[in-house]
Design a protein around this motif. Structure first.
Motif, mmCIF file in Angstrom:
data_model
loop_
_atom_site.group_PDB
_atom_site.id
_atom_site.type_symbol
_atom_site.label_atom_id
_atom_site.label_comp_id
_atom_site.label_asym_id
_atom_site.label_seq_id
_atom_site.Cartn_x
_atom_site.Cartn_y
_atom_site.Cartn_z
ATOM 1 N N SER A 154 -22.936 -70.757 -78.318
ATOM 2 C CA SER A 154 -22.681 -69.396 -77.825
ATOM 3 C C SER A 154 -23.471 -69.103 -76.560
ATOM 4 O O SER A 154 -22.937 -68.534 -75.592
ATOM 5 N N ALA A 155 -24.757 -69.496 -76.544
ATOM 6 C CA ALA A 155 -25.586 -69.251 -75.361
ATOM 7 C C ALA A 155 -25.077 -70.039 -74.159
ATOM 8 O O ALA A 155 -25.043 -69.527 -73.029
ATOM 9 N N SER A 156 -24.656 -71.296 -74.386
ATOM 10 C CA SER A 156 -24.158 -72.129 -73.303
ATOM 11 C C SER A 156 -22.865 -71.560 -72.720
ATOM 12 O O SER A 156 -22.675 -71.547 -71.498
ATOM 13 N N CYS A 157 -21.989 -71.075 -73.596
ATOM 14 C CA CYS A 157 -20.744 -70.439 -73.127
ATOM 15 C C CYS A 157 -21.060 -69.183 -72.320
ATOM 16 O O CYS A 157 -20.493 -68.961 -71.247
ATOM 17 N N ARG A 158 -21.955 -68.365 -72.842
ATOM 18 C CA ARG A 158 -22.277 -67.098 -72.173
ATOM 19 C C ARG A 158 -22.864 -67.345 -70.782
ATOM 20 O O ARG A 158 -22.486 -66.689 -69.810
ATOM 21 N N LYS A 159 -23.767 -68.304 -70.669
ATOM 22 C CA LYS A 159 -24.400 -68.590 -69.372
ATOM 23 C C LYS A 159 -23.397 -69.134 -68.355
ATOM 24 O O LYS A 159 -23.599 -68.995 -67.145
ATOM 25 N N GLN A 160 -22.324 -69.746 -68.852
ATOM 26 C CA GLN A 160 -21.307 -70.303 -67.946
ATOM 27 C C GLN A 160 -20.071 -69.409 -67.843
ATOM 28 O O GLN A 160 -19.038 -69.816 -67.332
ATOM 29 N N LYS A 161 -20.216 -68.171 -68.375
ATOM 30 C CA LYS A 161 -19.142 -67.178 -68.299
ATOM 31 C C LYS A 161 -17.833 -67.689 -68.902
ATOM 32 O O LYS A 161 -16.744 -67.505 -68.336
ATOM 33 N N LEU A 162 -17.951 -68.338 -70.047
ATOM 34 C CA LEU A 162 -16.776 -68.775 -70.796
ATOM 35 C C LEU A 162 -16.749 -67.988 -72.096
ATOM 36 O O LEU A 162 -17.691 -68.063 -72.902
ATOM 37 N N THR A 163 -15.698 -67.232 -72.309
ATOM 38 C CA THR A 163 -15.624 -66.397 -73.498
ATOM 39 C C THR A 163 -14.190 -66.296 -73.976
ATOM 40 O O THR A 163 -13.257 -66.700 -73.273
ATOM 41 N N GLU A 164 -14.007 -65.755 -75.157
ATOM 42 C CA GLU A 164 -12.653 -65.551 -75.668
ATOM 43 C C GLU A 164 -11.998 -64.388 -74.933
ATOM 44 O O GLU A 164 -12.669 -63.432 -74.527
ATOM 45 N N VAL A 165 -10.695 -64.492 -74.749
ATOM 46 C CA VAL A 165 -9.946 -63.487 -74.001
ATOM 47 C C VAL A 165 -8.759 -63.028 -74.847
ATOM 48 O O VAL A 165 -7.887 -63.832 -75.196
ATOM 49 N N GLU A 166 -8.730 -61.742 -75.172
ATOM 50 C CA GLU A 166 -7.593 -61.185 -75.900
ATOM 51 C C GLU A 166 -6.369 -61.171 -74.982
ATOM 52 O O GLU A 166 -6.461 -60.806 -73.805
#
Length: 382
Positions: free
Chosen positions: A244-256
């Motif tokens: 989760s931290a790695s995704c957040r730092k690289q601006k990768l997230t789930e998109v509705e």
């Protein structure tokens, strides 16, 4: 597998790995920082896992298994790529046509081949649903007899003889998608989605989060549907629960994803003709034989989906909307700033009714002009 196909497979795997690593390194920042942790001497000649990276500076070996997932998939238990099948079919038909004798029959066969393959592809593209990307990923990870997550123990055993103090595993996931009909809304503002751009619907993101508990690395390469070079990439550090931290730092997230739901079967046909008998040009056109949705049904969905968009925006959750919903959202979002409750379809209608005469139409038209779709008529915003 024939020797030639094995060689092509290994070359392809090495290319995808190089694509992802190079793009992340060249992107700088957090992406490059993570990418440098899996940079080393690459051996792509092995199997199970496909790629082995020896990293001297960490005294580690990373075993990486490659697989592909698609937004556009065939039916059936394996949820295989329709895009890959289309590419192979078109190439096969092309070779058949080239072997024919020159003449009108060859030309007709060539145009028929192109038309049939393209119409078949468009048919499946229309039938594709946002959840199909997750179906493809789940089949590749957990499918009976072929799921890669189920083979992780085998990969680790095959790496156990390596001369390294750390043995790590990861998946190299080649993602083919096309959400280019959407507009993404997040902390960076609003922008049109490009073909192949990194868009992960919640179901797909949840599967990545689930498998992150079993591997050390997830290398994600994002590509257009059928062919084309890499568009985006991320390397996610999953070690010790860092996903989760790695995704957040690289601006990768789930998109509705918000779109007009249409349960009808769209049948795509084609035809071709030469404007003149002695012309060396031929036109191929495609058509759908289904009836258009009723304007009332489209309007109802636009209003309710606009309410969903307003609620997501208020919670600062990223979402991507098709043009008609995005236009509705941009029409009412400033008027909605004064409303403090949860948005519903009736609230959206009340906001529209509270605008000055003609204001809603003007904002709707401004949306079309801003993104260069106004000249295409109302059907472009759908």
């Amino acid at each position: 597998m024939a020797q030639g196909k094995v060689r092509d497979k290994k070359v392809h795997e090495a290319k995808i790995f190089e694509d992802v690593l190079s793009l992340c390194l060249s992107s700088g920042g957090q992406r490059a920082k993570v990418a440098r942790k899996v940079e080393g001497d690459v051996d792509s000649s092995a199997e199970s896992p496909d790629i082995r990276v020896s990293i001297a500076k960490r005294d580690a070996i990373v075993g990486i298994e490659h697989f592909r997932i698609d937004q556009n998939i065939k039916g059936g238990k394996k949820d295989e790529s329709k895009d890959l099948e289309t590419s192979g079919l078109m190439n096969k038909r092309r070779l058949e046509v080239l072997e024919m004798d020159d003449g009108p029959d060859r030309d007709a066969a060539m145009f028929d081949t192109v038309g049939k393959a393209a119409a078949n592809y468009m048919q499946h593209a229309f039938d594709a649903k946002p959840g199909d990307l997750a179906r493809s990923l789940e089949a590749r990870l957990y499918g009976t007899g072929s799921g890669h997550a189920c083979k992780l123990d085998t990969y680790r055993r095959n790496l156990s003889s390596a001369r390294a103090s750390k043995v790590e595993t990861g998946f190299l996931i080649e993602i083919h998608s096309d959400f280019s009909g959407y507009f993404i809304n997040d902390e960076r503002g609003t922008r049109r989605v490009e073909k192949g751009q990194a868009v992960l619907p919640p179901e797909t993101f949840d599967l990545l989060k689930r498998v992150s508990k079993d591997v050390d690395w997830l290398l994600l390469g994002f590509y257009p549907n059928v062919t084309g070079e890499i568009v985006d990439a991320r390397i996610i550090d999953c070690r010790e629960g860092r996903f989760s931290a790695s995704c957040r730092k690289q601006k990768l997230t789930e998109v509705e994803l918000l779109r007009i739901e249409d349960g009808r079967k769209r049948r795509v046909g084609y035809d071709h003709y030469s404007p003149k008998e002695d012309s060396d040009q031929t036109q191929i056109w495609f058509y759908r034989d289904d009836d258009p949705m009723r304007p009332f049904d489209i309007a109802n969905q636009c209003v309710s989906k606009t309410a969903e968009a307003l609620n997501l925006a208020r919670c600062r959750k990223p979402f991507a909307a098709t043009a008609s919903i995005q236009a509705g959202y941009e029409t009412v979002r400033y008027a909605a700033e004064k409303y403090r409750g949860e948005f519903s379809a009736s609230i959206v209608l009340r906001l529209l009714q509270g605008m000055y005469p003609g204001e809603a139409c003007r904002r709707y038209a401004d949306f079309g002009k801003r993104y260069g779709i106004a000249s295409e008529g109302n059907s472009a915003i759908s």
